[in-house]
Design a protein around this motif. Structure first.
Motif, PDB file in Angstrom:
ATOM      1  N   TYR A  27       7.632 -36.853 -13.342  1.00  0.00           N
ATOM      2  CA  TYR A  27       6.404 -36.249 -12.799  1.00  0.00           C
ATOM      3  C   TYR A  27       5.775 -35.366 -13.862  1.00  0.00           C
ATOM      4  CZ  TYR A  27       3.370 -33.238 -10.032  1.00  0.00           C
ATOM      5  OH  TYR A  27       2.295 -32.533  -9.550  1.00  0.00           O
ATOM      6  N   ASN A  28       4.471 -35.502 -14.045  1.00  0.00           N
ATOM      7  CA  ASN A  28       3.727 -34.699 -15.008  1.00  0.00           C
ATOM      8  C   ASN A  28       2.921 -33.650 -14.241  1.00  0.00           C
ATOM      9  OD1 ASN A  28       1.914 -33.627 -16.883  1.00  0.00           O
ATOM     10  ND2 ASN A  28       1.733 -35.549 -18.012  1.00  0.00           N
ATOM     11  N   SER A  29       3.353 -32.407 -14.333  1.00  0.00           N
ATOM     12  CA  SER A  29       2.705 -31.343 -13.563  1.00  0.00           C
ATOM     13  C   SER A  29       1.290 -31.029 -14.052  1.00  0.00           C
ATOM     14  CB  SER A  29       3.546 -30.064 -13.616  1.00  0.00           C
ATOM     15  OG  SER A  29       3.699 -29.621 -14.950  1.00  0.00           O
ATOM     16  N   LYS A  30       0.983 -31.415 -15.281  1.00  0.00           N
ATOM     17  CA  LYS A  30      -0.339 -31.100 -15.831  1.00  0.00           C
ATOM     18  C   LYS A  30      -1.447 -31.911 -15.176  1.00  0.00           C
ATOM     19  CE  LYS A  30       1.436 -29.667 -20.343  1.00  0.00           C
ATOM     20  NZ  LYS A  30       1.431 -29.930 -21.803  1.00  0.00           N
ATOM     21  N   ASP A  31      -1.162 -33.182 -14.872  1.00  0.00           N
ATOM     22  CA  ASP A  31      -2.210 -34.015 -14.275  1.00  0.00           C
ATOM     23  C   ASP A  31      -1.751 -34.705 -12.990  1.00  0.00           C
ATOM     24  OD1 ASP A  31      -0.483 -35.933 -15.191  1.00  0.00           O
ATOM     25  OD2 ASP A  31      -1.857 -36.786 -16.673  1.00  0.00           O
ATOM     26  N   THR A  32      -0.570 -34.323 -12.464  1.00  0.00           N
ATOM     27  CA  THR A  32       0.029 -34.844 -11.215  1.00  0.00           C
ATOM     28  C   THR A  32       0.288 -36.356 -11.252  1.00  0.00           C
ATOM     29  OG1 THR A  32      -2.042 -35.253  -9.996  1.00  0.00           O
ATOM     30  CG2 THR A  32      -1.117 -33.011  -9.895  1.00  0.00           C
ATOM     31  N   THR A  33       0.356 -36.928 -12.440  1.00  0.00           N
ATOM     32  CA  THR A  33       0.733 -38.349 -12.523  1.00  0.00           C
ATOM     33  C   THR A  33       2.250 -38.462 -12.518  1.00  0.00           C
ATOM     34  OG1 THR A  33       0.695 -38.308 -14.930  1.00  0.00           O
ATOM     35  CG2 THR A  33      -1.342 -38.950 -13.807  1.00  0.00           C
ATOM     36  N   TYR A  34       2.743 -39.649 -12.194  1.00  0.00           N
ATOM     37  CA  TYR A  34       4.188 -39.847 -12.156  1.00  0.00           C
ATOM     38  C   TYR A  34       4.536 -41.305 -12.407  1.00  0.00           C
ATOM     39  CZ  TYR A  34       2.922 -41.137  -7.328  1.00  0.00           C
ATOM     40  OH  TYR A  34       2.330 -41.695  -6.218  1.00  0.00           O
TER      41      TYR A  34
END
Length: 434
Positions: A140-147
């Motif tokens: 999960y990428n907290s910077k852009d909410t992609t996963y």
């Protein structure tokens, strides 16, 4: 011959009266403490304790019901429903029971299981296609909410939902990744939800990744809300209709609702917030104003099987007595005795429920936290005791070996609320007199 008949009758009478399960009343009745095996003098400590909690500004008030052998020995409230006017807290008040809804959803699910509507090991995708080919969160990428995701090794099953081992999380109370992913998909915790139906939300939930491989861990999640939607599909009724027609009316639970009627609105207990200074104030909303605490009075068609109900001490005691009676209450059988046995025994194998300081010693059944033999060393509750509670500071437990049910209701958040729970259990068990 007469002597033989008399001897048989005497033997039968001995068996009946020697076995509490056989002599157990089927309907809860109020009696003196002694009639339920309690010391009145020791039980008076609970009165003193409940008053002290208010004076010490731990809580605005508490309401408690204790029943043993089907006999109510304590049913009282202490404290205030309004700290300003000093209006007393009423023991018959209607409380927001939140996650105590889960035990009622489990009851509904297992009633339909007994009717052959599904198998416990059926995949959820058999009934809701969006749960086919599920994915599990990988990164999960907290910077852009992609996963990124990986494929689930197996489908989630009805059993997984009943035991919180599906991999589904809980919006708002999970990890930052869970909270962000659910918020982006407009999936909520169920309370005060507007503009969507349970069917919409639970269908959409199937396209959201799981947070671990099914069956490999325990995680508190939206499982009961999903089961509530499945109850609707299996029964052809809304969850509100099923609960009312199949559970509440047959048992005589006449004060339990998703939507509290206007005629009973004055009985909805106020909600309070406390701080470290001991200041306790009535609160109209929580979560930064996102949840109006009058939500039970605002007509809703979103029926959260995980947390949507309001109820009273006495109504919920009836449900628990039904379980203690092995599925029957007042001549009405909702569940078979062996179904109750399954619900209230370990269903998660070597896993452990990730809750509480003593969770590593205990287990989980279908919707209930179960105290094991090892876990009983850390509490006066005996092995086999099952319990749960609600977000707004309500709790209960059933101790089958003591043939006892206990409920403690508050409607407050604050730094000292947990102190009442720590004191409460010792006061209850310390009053037992046999």
């Amino acid at each position: 011959m007469n002597r033989y008949i008399i001897a048989l009758l005497m033997l039968f009478a001995f068996i009946v009266y020697a076995n509490p399960a056989n002599s157990q009343p089927k309907v809860l009745i109020e009696v003196t403490p002694a009639a339920g095996g309690f010391s009145a003098a020791r039980l008076a400590r609970l009165d003193s304790g409940m008053n002290a909690w208010v004076k010490q500004k731990w809580v605005n008030g508490s309401a408690v019901l204790i029943a043993r052998h089907g006999k109510i020995v304590f049913y009282k409230a202490h404290g205030y429903n309004d700290m300003v006017t000093k209006a007393p807290l009423d023991k018959t008040g209607i409380f927001r029971i939140a996650s105590q809804t889960k035990a009622i959803t489990v009851t509904a699910v297992m009633m339909l299981w007994e009717e052959g509507k599904f198998s416990l090991d059926d995949p959820v995708s058999k009934f809701i296609p969006t749960y086919a080919n599920e994915k599990v969160l990988a990164d999960y990428n907290s910077k852009d909410t992609t996963y990124t995701t990986v494929s689930a090794r197996r489908p989630i099953t009805i059993r997984d939902l009943l035991t919180h081992t599906s991999g589904i999380g809980y919006p708002g109370i999970g990890t930052p990744a869970e909270n962000a992913i659910y918020a982006k998909a407009n999936v909520t915790g169920g309370l005060g939800t507007k503009g969507q139906t349970l069917a919409d939300a639970m269908t959409r939930l199937g396209s959201i990744p799981l947070f671990f491989q099914p069956g490999t861990s325990w995680k508190y999640g939206l499982n009961m809300d999903l089961l509530g939607y499945l109850v609707e599909k299996w029964s052809g009724m809304t969850l509100e209709e099923f609960f009312t027609k199949r559970i509440f009316k047959p048992l005589g639970m006449n004060d339990t609702y998703f939507n509290v009627p206007a005629s009973k609105s004055s009985r909805l207990v106020n909600f309070f917030m406390g701080d470290s200074t001991g200041t306790i104030k009535k609160t109209a909303s929580i979560f930064g104003g996102a949840l109006d605490m009058n939500y039970p009075l605002q007509k809703s068609s979103y029926f959260s099987g995980g947390g949507g109900l309001c109820s009273t001490l006495r109504d919920y005691a009836i449900l628990l007595q039904m379980f203690l009676n092995h599925g029957e209450y007042n001549g009405v059988r909702l569940l078979a005795a062996n179904t109750v046995r399954m619900i209230t025994e370990n269903q998660i194998g070597d896993l452990h429920p990730a809750i509480g300081d003593d969770a590593s010693h205990n287990k989980f059944g279908f919707g209930f936290y179960i105290i094991t033999e090892e876990g009983s060393h850390y509490t006066p509750s005996q092995a086999g005791t099952y319990s749960w509670g609600g977000l707004f500071s309500t709790s209960y437990w059933v101790d089958p070996k003591e043939d006892m049910i206990v409920l403690a209701y508050e409607q407050m958040w604050g730094p000292y609320v947990a102190n009442t729970a720590k004191a409460f259990k010792a006061l209850v068990y310390g009053a037992l007199n046999d």
